[in-house]
Scaffold this motif. Structure first.
Motif, PDB file in Angstrom:
ATOM      1  N   VAL A   1       0.876  -1.350   0.023  1.00 35.39           N
ATOM      2  CA  VAL A   1       0.034   0.047  -0.107  1.00 35.39           C
ATOM      3  C   VAL A   1       0.853   1.326  -0.043  1.00 35.39           C
ATOM      4  O   VAL A   1       1.818   1.368   0.819  1.00 35.39           O
ATOM      5  N   PRO A   2       0.935   2.171  -1.141  1.00 33.25           N
ATOM      6  CA  PRO A   2       1.722   3.165  -1.035  1.00 33.25           C
ATOM      7  C   PRO A   2       1.352   4.168  -0.093  1.00 33.25           C
ATOM      8  O   PRO A   2       0.166   4.483   0.253  1.00 33.25           O
ATOM      9  N   GLN A   3       2.277   4.963   0.755  1.00 29.25           N
ATOM     10  CA  GLN A   3       2.339   5.997   1.448  1.00 29.25           C
ATOM     11  C   GLN A   3       2.957   7.162   0.994  1.00 29.25           C
ATOM     12  O   GLN A   3       3.648   7.107   0.203  1.00 29.25           O
ATOM     13  N   VAL A   4       2.566   8.342   1.048  1.00 29.65           N
ATOM     14  CA  VAL A   4       3.234   9.603   0.948  1.00 29.65           C
ATOM     15  C   VAL A   4       4.297   9.955   2.026  1.00 29.65           C
ATOM     16  O   VAL A   4       3.715  10.258   3.343  1.00 29.65           O
ATOM     17  N   ARG A   5       5.499   9.918   1.577  1.00 23.24           N
ATOM     18  CA  ARG A   5       6.458  10.492   2.626  1.00 23.24           C
ATOM     19  C   ARG A   5       7.342  11.382   2.101  1.00 23.24           C
ATOM     20  O   ARG A   5       7.923  11.286   1.184  1.00 23.24           O
ATOM     21  N   THR A   6       7.974  12.336   3.079  1.00 20.47           N
ATOM     22  CA  THR A   6       8.855  13.218   2.565  1.00 20.47           C
ATOM     23  C   THR A   6       9.984  12.781   3.157  1.00 20.47           C
ATOM     24  O   THR A   6      10.157  12.421   4.588  1.00 20.47           O
ATOM     25  N   LEU A   7      11.003  12.444   2.579  1.00 17.70           N
ATOM     26  CA  LEU A   7      12.433  11.864   2.898  1.00 17.70           C
ATOM     27  C   LEU A   7      13.706  12.759   2.592  1.00 17.70           C
ATOM     28  O   LEU A   7      13.829  12.951   1.521  1.00 17.70           O
ATOM     29  N   GLY A   8      13.963  13.470   3.481  1.00 21.84           N
ATOM     30  CA  GLY A   8      14.826  14.581   3.244  1.00 21.84           C
ATOM     31  C   GLY A   8      14.063  15.698   2.690  1.00 21.84           C
ATOM     32  O   GLY A   8      13.105  16.175   3.215  1.00 21.84           O
ATOM     33  N   SER A   9      14.405  16.140   1.574  1.00 18.06           N
ATOM     34  CA  SER A   9      13.586  17.408   0.687  1.00 18.06           C
ATOM     35  C   SER A   9      12.684  16.581  -0.028  1.00 18.06           C
ATOM     36  O   SER A   9      12.195  17.652  -0.689  1.00 18.06           O
ATOM     37  N   ARG A  10      12.840  15.367  -0.317  1.00 19.15           N
ATOM     38  CA  ARG A  10      12.082  15.091  -1.606  1.00 19.15           C
ATOM     39  C   ARG A  10      10.461  14.320  -1.014  1.00 19.15           C
ATOM     40  O   ARG A  10      10.590  13.176  -0.411  1.00 19.15           O
ATOM     41  N   THR A  11       9.461  14.682  -1.555  1.00 17.86           N
ATOM     42  CA  THR A  11       8.249  13.756  -1.425  1.00 17.86           C
ATOM     43  C   THR A  11       8.083  12.814  -2.126  1.00 17.86           C
ATOM     44  O   THR A  11       8.005  13.272  -3.522  1.00 17.86           O
ATOM     45  N   VAL A  12       7.795  11.413  -1.922  1.00 19.44           N
ATOM     46  CA  VAL A  12       7.862  10.387  -2.809  1.00 19.44           C
ATOM     47  C   VAL A  12       6.573   9.525  -2.281  1.00 19.44           C
ATOM     48  O   VAL A  12       5.940   9.662  -1.201  1.00 19.44           O
ATOM     49  N   TRP A  13       6.369   8.533  -3.242  1.00 15.92           N
ATOM     50  CA  TRP A  13       5.571   7.261  -2.718  1.00 15.92           C
ATOM     51  C   TRP A  13       6.644   6.306  -2.014  1.00 15.92           C
ATOM     52  O   TRP A  13       7.510   5.928  -2.632  1.00 15.92           O
ATOM     53  N   LEU A  14       6.258   6.092  -0.846  1.00 17.33           N
ATOM     54  CA  LEU A  14       6.982   5.086  -0.059  1.00 17.33           C
ATOM     55  C   LEU A  14       6.122   3.813  -0.195  1.00 17.33           C
ATOM     56  O   LEU A  14       5.062   3.864  -0.073  1.00 17.33           O
ATOM     57  N   PHE A  15       6.745   2.583  -0.662  1.00 12.30           N
ATOM     58  CA  PHE A  15       6.158   1.565  -1.043  1.00 12.30           C
ATOM     59  C   PHE A  15       6.714   0.345  -0.323  1.00 12.30           C
ATOM     60  O   PHE A  15       7.774  -0.224  -0.376  1.00 12.30           O
ATOM     61  N   PRO A  16       6.186  -0.247   0.742  1.00  7.60           N
ATOM     62  CA  PRO A  16       6.374  -0.982   1.782  1.00  7.60           C
ATOM     63  C   PRO A  16       6.411  -2.346   1.152  1.00  7.60           C
ATOM     64  O   PRO A  16       5.370  -2.970   0.686  1.00  7.60           O
ATOM     65  N   LEU A  17       7.517  -3.300   1.415  1.00  8.33           N
ATOM     66  CA  LEU A  17       7.635  -4.677   0.661  1.00  8.33           C
ATOM     67  C   LEU A  17       7.930  -5.613   1.515  1.00  8.33           C
ATOM     68  O   LEU A  17       8.935  -5.079   2.449  1.00  8.33           O
ATOM     69  N   PHE A  18       7.817  -6.747   1.538  1.00  7.08           N
ATOM     70  CA  PHE A  18       8.590  -7.665   2.241  1.00  7.08           C
ATOM     71  C   PHE A  18      10.012  -8.094   1.808  1.00  7.08           C
ATOM     72  O   PHE A  18      10.099  -7.403   0.624  1.00  7.08           O
ATOM     73  N   HIS A  19      10.833  -8.255   2.865  1.00  8.87           N
ATOM     74  CA  HIS A  19      12.298  -8.190   2.524  1.00  8.87           C
ATOM     75  C   HIS A  19      12.535  -9.635   1.700  1.00  8.87           C
ATOM     76  O   HIS A  19      11.706 -10.794   1.921  1.00  8.87           O
ATOM     77  N   PRO A  20      13.293  -9.593   0.680  1.00  7.13           N
ATOM     78  CA  PRO A  20      13.506 -10.874  -0.024  1.00  7.13           C
ATOM     79  C   PRO A  20      14.028 -12.134   0.710  1.00  7.13           C
ATOM     80  O   PRO A  20      13.729 -13.173   0.284  1.00  7.13           O
ATOM     81  N   ALA A  21      14.614 -11.881   1.636  1.00  9.79           N
ATOM     82  CA  ALA A  21      15.213 -12.833   2.652  1.00  9.79           C
ATOM     83  C   ALA A  21      14.059 -13.520   3.157  1.00  9.79           C
ATOM     84  O   ALA A  21      14.153 -14.921   3.266  1.00  9.79           O
TER      85      ALA A  21
END
Ligand code: URA
Length: 225
Positions: free
Chosen positions: A149-169
């Motif tokens: 489920v995409p989230q809107v997040r500002t990381l440093g100076s940039r606002t992006v879609w943060l998209f959480p995924l399971f870790h491949p491990a």
């Protein structure tokens, strides 16, 4: 203002060179080398994992073990190529015995990731696993609840879609998890098509954290390409 992709790539290479000698925290004493990250310096899609493991520490590149191979093959399945994305971690150095990163380490390392995001200018930052997701989202909710489920997040100076995924491990350990990771990865092309989210939607709590990078000057040293 850095306006051309080539200017941003050159600046990312400079940041990469600076990071290689980083001694901001004690991990600099136990690491073999900095794992800055690797991939396309102008990628629309960045992946951010937790921290380098033993093989990454040895090779200087992120996700080079079995979980990295799985990630690469799943990307191909959904029409994305590892060469087209940028892959990094919240920490640039391996914690001894793969222990969890400390709060001091993540805070100290966060500016490197923010520099990477600022210079690469991704649309989507896909976090791999619980640790990176919680850190970059600023939300302690577990990955099982927030994945895909995409989230809107500002990381440093940039606002992006943060998209959480399971870790491949985790996907290597359970086929059900692998199926869900594959399913979530398949949603990425459509999310990328949406372009950047509106900056005003980002919760204030998420504006204080995150980190990752790569600059392609040397295949063994990682970095942007
Ligand atoms: N796991 C991670 O989170 N990052 C790597 O680079 C390798 C394994």
């Amino acid at each position: 203002m850095l306006d051309t992709a080539e200017q941003r790539r050159q600046r990312l290479v400079e940041v990469f060179q600076d990071a290689r000698t980083c001694s901001r925290c004690d991990l600099s004493r136990s690491r073999t080398q900095v794992v800055f990250g690797a991939g396309n310096a102008d990628a629309d899609l960045m992946f951010v994992g937790e921290a380098p493991g033993a093989e990454e520490d040895r090779q200087g590149l992120p996700f080079v073990g079995r979980s990295g191979a799985l990630l690469s093959s799943m990307l191909e399945e959904v029409g994305l190529s590892r060469d087209g994305v940028f892959i990094a971690n919240t920490l640039k150095c391996r914690p001894p015995a793969n222990r969890d990163p400390t709060a001091t380490e993540t805070e100290t390392c966060r500016p490197w990731l923010h520099d990477q995001i600022r210079l690469i200018e991704p649309i989507v930052v896909a976090t791999l696993g619980n640790f990176a997701t919680r850190l970059l989202s600023g939300d302690p909710t577990g990955i099982t609840k927030v994945r895909g489920v995409p989230q809107v997040r500002t990381l440093g100076s940039r606002t992006v879609w943060l998209f959480p995924l399971f870790h491949p491990a985790a996907a290597l350990r359970a086929t059900g998890t692998a199926d869900l990771l594959r399913q979530d990865l398949a949603a990425l092309p459509a999310l990328l098509e949406r372009g950047l989210p509106a900056p005003t939607a980002a919760p204030a709590a998420a504006r204080t954290g995150d980190g990752a990078h790569g600059a392609g000057t040397s295949p063994r040293g990682g970095g942007p390409t």
